[in-house]
Design a protein around this motif. Sequence first.
Motif, PDB file in Angstrom:
ATOM      1  N   TRP A  39      54.270 -24.778  -6.649  1.00 44.49           N
ATOM      2  CA  TRP A  39      53.989 -23.824  -7.290  1.00 44.49           C
ATOM      3  C   TRP A  39      53.837 -23.454  -8.345  1.00 44.49           C
ATOM      4  N   SER A  40      53.833 -24.773  -9.014  1.00 44.81           N
ATOM      5  CA  SER A  40      52.937 -25.070 -10.611  1.00 44.81           C
ATOM      6  C   SER A  40      51.810 -25.553 -10.695  1.00 44.81           C
ATOM      7  N   ILE A  41      51.097 -25.788  -9.394  1.00 49.12           N
ATOM      8  CA  ILE A  41      49.948 -25.451  -9.321  1.00 49.12           C
ATOM      9  C   ILE A  41      49.216 -24.598  -9.188  1.00 49.12           C
ATOM     10  N   VAL A  42      49.610 -24.085  -7.720  1.00 48.67           N
ATOM     11  CA  VAL A  42      49.719 -22.948  -7.439  1.00 48.67           C
ATOM     12  C   VAL A  42      49.667 -21.942  -8.518  1.00 48.67           C
ATOM     13  N   ASP A  43      50.256 -21.505  -9.214  1.00 48.39           N
ATOM     14  CA  ASP A  43      50.431 -20.546 -10.304  1.00 48.39           C
ATOM     15  C   ASP A  43      49.602 -20.993 -11.335  1.00 48.39           C
ATOM     16  N   PHE A  63      56.836 -31.655   5.050  1.00 54.27           N
ATOM     17  CA  PHE A  63      58.764 -32.395   4.577  1.00 54.27           C
ATOM     18  C   PHE A  63      58.065 -32.170   3.017  1.00 54.27           C
ATOM     19  N   ILE A  64      57.374 -32.207   2.365  1.00 49.16           N
ATOM     20  CA  ILE A  64      56.842 -33.117   0.808  1.00 49.16           C
ATOM     21  C   ILE A  64      56.625 -31.952   0.414  1.00 49.16           C
ATOM     22  N   LEU A  65      55.490 -30.935   1.100  1.00 50.85           N
ATOM     23  CA  LEU A  65      55.960 -29.975   0.198  1.00 50.85           C
ATOM     24  C   LEU A  65      57.380 -28.875  -0.234  1.00 50.85           C
ATOM     25  N   GLY A  66      58.073 -29.103   1.070  1.00 56.12           N
ATOM     26  CA  GLY A  66      59.828 -28.581   0.712  1.00 56.12           C
ATOM     27  C   GLY A  66      59.986 -28.987  -0.212  1.00 56.12           C
ATOM     28  N   LEU A  67      60.292 -30.527  -0.509  1.00 54.43           N
ATOM     29  CA  LEU A  67      60.596 -31.185  -1.020  1.00 54.43           C
ATOM     30  C   LEU A  67      60.250 -30.963  -2.784  1.00 54.43           C
TER      31      LEU A  67
END
Length: 540
Positions: free
Chosen positions: A48-52, A38-42
């Motif tokens: 995604w900014s971290i992974v980027d 839920f937290i990952l989706g919200l």
Amino acid sequence: MSVQLERSPGLGRNELLLATVRHVWLPHLVGLTLLVLFILGLFHQTLWSIVDKWANAETYAHGFFIVPISAWLIWRRREALLKIVPRPDAWAVPIMVALGFVWILGELATVELVQQYAVVAMLITSVWLVAGPRLVRACGFPLFFLLLAVPFGYFLVPSLMQFTADWAITLVRLSGVPVYREGLTFTLPTGTWSVIEACSGLRYLIASFTLGCLYAYLIYRSWGRRALFVLASIVVPIIANGLRAYLIVMIGHLSSMRLATGIDHIIYGWVFFGMVMLILFWIGGFWREDTADTKEYPDRVGGFREYPLDSATLGGKWSAMVRMAMLIGLVAILLAAVPFYVTHVKSSQARATGAGLALPAELRGWRTQAKPFVEWAPHYTGLTEARAQSYVSSAGPIGLYVGLYRDQEEGAELIAWENEIVFNKHTSRGKWYRVAEWQRSIRLTNGQALTVPVTRITNDERYLDVWHWYWVAGQFTASKLVAKALTLGARLMARFDAAALVTVYVPVDQSEPDPQQKVLAFIQEALPAIEQNLTAAVGG
């Protein structure tokens, strides 16, 4: 039943582990998985900014390994963790709500780093909520190790670049080689070198700190030794990077610039860093503590009967599941309101609707010049409008540059890491670069004094002194932190968050090495008109 099951001679180790997982832990693992998803989706954009950053910045590429390492550290202690009875804890709820509020502040102030830390901390707190504080304490390091996945430390780059240049130049001079220095650029008899962003050593520092934390956790048991080794993993790479820069410069100098000037420059750096880390770990190994602390590592002692598979645990399983479901539902509702609140604040925020940006055309003692006396502009991206004007008086020429952000947003904001007077990421000879920086005080229209930075820059042909400060939500400041705070305050109060960079630049020559009085006189004359024009440009 449970007592007989515990002490049954036919029940093996693996069977008892599987029974514990199935009867005690499985519902909590399911609940934790649902809450994490839920937290990952919200907050998927923040994650995604971290992974980027991991994918596009070599400095933070280690982030891809943080989660697997953390999972491995937890897995290796699985037997000890299974002995803990998971108990959902309501005290984690206000922590989650507070982290949601921190995320809101980061979003409104457009501080991505704050949002990233808030979301990762939410994931860690999820374990607390579902299983209780005892489990968090038992696997504290693997959980908090996840914080190292956040791309952090870029603000250290200028200081690290300065230290590297100071250290390298000092060692070169001690070696008997003459050096002429201008800021982060220095010239030897055989060639010229510049300390740019890649030379700062930030990637070495972050890699060393990450490995140092992991090494200290695995090798030592006492917190004193762990703290000392982590401190060494911070200090050693900073000093080593300065020594690395010195060695590369000397290799280039002694080889008449045939070596250490291309790809071998980078290779030498990583080889040297690897050697330094091996030596650091080798020395640290002399004080290793192989005897585990039984309080911290309870999986090293005890027998099967310590697993929580008893009648009391099984009897309270359903009440714990209900409690966990209620807490997860409450947190989900509260966190779901976070992005809706941000959307509401942004939609209700006043928008700037003023006229076009203008610069003062008539100033007492100054007349405008149609042709600029120098081709230069600060490196600020995403500007709504930018205007530059050259003026001249009997004291000589002076320039004014104003860059406006009418409505700030992600990628178009005044305070951002890439916004600088000169952008040193790819500095080379022939482009503008920083030579020195100091501070001066100017007088605002309300009579208050404001201390502003003055940066001396050069392109190897001429020198400029650049005075700059900010205008945010109707107020002047020279502090990036205050500028962010003013932006946040304006958004929370639903007022316009327009911001601008104000820059005054003046040429420096041998006859006038410090044109301070000329600049102060110009600012005193121009500032009222600048403030009036900015207010008009945003409809204030």
